[in-house]
Design a protein around this motif. Structure first.
Motif, short mmCIF file in Angstrom:
data_model
loop_
_atom_site.label_atom_id
_atom_site.label_comp_id
_atom_site.label_asym_id
_atom_site.label_seq_id
_atom_site.Cartn_x
_atom_site.Cartn_y
_atom_site.Cartn_z
N ASP A 123 -13.00 1.19 8.93
CA ASP A 123 -11.93 0.40 9.53
C ASP A 123 -10.56 1.03 9.31
O ASP A 123 -10.29 1.62 8.27
N ASP A 124 -9.71 0.88 10.30
CA ASP A 124 -8.32 1.31 10.23
C ASP A 124 -7.52 0.11 9.73
O ASP A 124 -7.30 -0.85 10.48
N LEU A 125 -7.09 0.15 8.48
CA LEU A 125 -6.39 -1.00 7.91
C LEU A 125 -5.01 -1.20 8.51
O LEU A 125 -4.40 -2.26 8.32
N ASP A 126 -4.50 -0.22 9.23
CA ASP A 126 -3.21 -0.38 9.90
C ASP A 126 -3.32 -1.33 11.10
O ASP A 126 -2.33 -1.93 11.51
N SER A 127 -4.51 -1.44 11.66
CA SER A 127 -4.69 -2.32 12.82
C SER A 127 -5.06 -3.72 12.35
O SER A 127 -5.80 -3.88 11.37
N PRO A 128 -4.57 -4.75 13.03
CA PRO A 128 -4.93 -6.12 12.64
C PRO A 128 -6.44 -6.36 12.66
O PRO A 128 -6.97 -7.07 11.81
N GLU A 129 -7.13 -5.74 13.63
CA GLU A 129 -8.58 -5.93 13.74
C GLU A 129 -9.32 -5.30 12.57
O GLU A 129 -10.23 -5.89 11.98
N GLY A 130 -8.95 -4.08 12.23
CA GLY A 130 -9.58 -3.39 11.11
C GLY A 130 -9.30 -4.09 9.79
O GLY A 130 -10.17 -4.23 8.93
N PHE A 131 -8.06 -4.57 9.63
CA PHE A 131 -7.69 -5.27 8.42
C PHE A 131 -8.48 -6.57 8.30
O PHE A 131 -9.00 -6.90 7.23
N ALA A 132 -8.61 -7.30 9.41
CA ALA A 132 -9.35 -8.57 9.40
C ALA A 132 -10.82 -8.34 9.06
O ALA A 132 -11.43 -9.14 8.33
N ALA A 133 -11.40 -7.25 9.55
CA ALA A 133 -12.81 -6.95 9.25
C ALA A 133 -12.99 -6.68 7.76
O ALA A 133 -13.96 -7.12 7.14
N TRP A 134 -12.04 -5.95 7.18
CA TRP A 134 -12.11 -5.65 5.74
C TRP A 134 -11.94 -6.93 4.92
O TRP A 134 -12.69 -7.17 3.96
N VAL A 135 -10.98 -7.77 5.29
CA VAL A 135 -10.77 -9.03 4.59
C VAL A 135 -12.04 -9.87 4.62
O VAL A 135 -12.43 -10.48 3.61
N GLU A 136 -12.73 -9.89 5.74
CA GLU A 136 -13.97 -10.66 5.84
C GLU A 136 -15.04 -10.10 4.90
O GLU A 136 -15.78 -10.86 4.27
N ARG B 174 0.83 -1.21 0.00
CA ARG B 174 0.00 0.00 0.00
C ARG B 174 0.86 1.26 0.00
O ARG B 174 0.55 2.24 -0.67
N ASP B 175 1.96 1.21 0.74
CA ASP B 175 2.81 2.39 0.87
C ASP B 175 3.57 2.71 -0.40
O ASP B 175 4.17 3.79 -0.51
N GLU B 176 3.56 1.80 -1.39
CA GLU B 176 4.19 2.08 -2.68
C GLU B 176 3.30 2.96 -3.57
O GLU B 176 3.78 3.55 -4.53
N TRP B 177 2.01 3.00 -3.26
CA TRP B 177 1.07 3.78 -4.05
C TRP B 177 1.02 5.22 -3.56
O TRP B 177 1.27 5.50 -2.39
#
Length: 198
Positions: free
Chosen positions: A43-56, A23-26
């Motif tokens: 969701d905050d994609l930097d946090s594992p919880e927010g990332f997991a929610a988005w993936v779901e 992501r940081d390359e963009w």
């Protein structure tokens, strides 16, 4: 050249760190077609919880028994990976709404900047085209910005036939159709599959 171990996998929280590095390359706010970033919500994609929610949410979008938000369609998402390294994303929209018919198409894809010019997009597109008939599709629409020569070549190398170039609410788009039982498409897809399998 396509990395020897490149594969398509379902989105997973396991690749959180690699996804963040990609992501940081963009450029901030850059559109990553096929990545499903419009499903992020609050969701905050930097946090594992927010990332997991988005993936779901990405995974659930393929479930035709679940409703999708207004203006959305069901879609299956894959990540392009090499081992534990996230290289890009591709999605297959199960059907088209008016917006997608005009300028979005059935398939979107993006490759992280550091992984471009290796044939990944062409390979991933060929692989996903082989999966499309299982959804009852006999042809798919792909679009790209009129000035995106690389994406146009990717689509054309997988059997894309230009229908037109038109102004849409998403900009000026080249619109291609790929017939899934076309002999030329079958050849390019098989070549793409062999390039990764070898």
């Amino acid at each position: 050249m396509v990395p020897r171990m490149a594969e398509l996998i379902a989105p997973t929280g396991r690749l959180h760190s690699s996804w963040l590095t990609a992501r940081d390359e963009w450029q901030p706010g850059a559109h990553q077609d096929g990545a499903g970033l419009r499903l992020v919500g609050d969701d905050d994609l930097d946090s594992p919880e927010g990332f997991a929610a988005w993936v779901e949410r990405l995974r659930q979008q393929a479930d035709r028994s679940l409703p999708v938000g207004e203006g959305r369609v069901h879609a299956t998402h894959w990540w392009i990976v090499d081992g534990e390294t996230y290289l890009g994303a591709i999605d297959l929209r199960h059907y088209l709404n008016a917006f997608l018919l005009e300028g979005g198409g059935h398939i979107g894809y993006s490759v992280r900047p550091s992984a471009r010019r290796r044939g990944l997009a062409s390979w991933a597109l060929g692989a996903v085209l082989l999966k499309a008939p299982a959804l009852g599709l006999d042809r798919v629409l792909l679009t790209c910005d009129d000035g995106n020569v690389g994406s146009a070549r990717t689509i054309e190398s997988n059997g894309g036939v230009l229908e037109d170039v038109r102004s849409t609410e998403a900009g000026v788009k080249r619109r291609y159709w790929i017939t899934l039982n076309d002999a030329g498409h079958s050849h390019s897809s098989m070549a793409a599959t062999r390039a990764v399998a070898s």
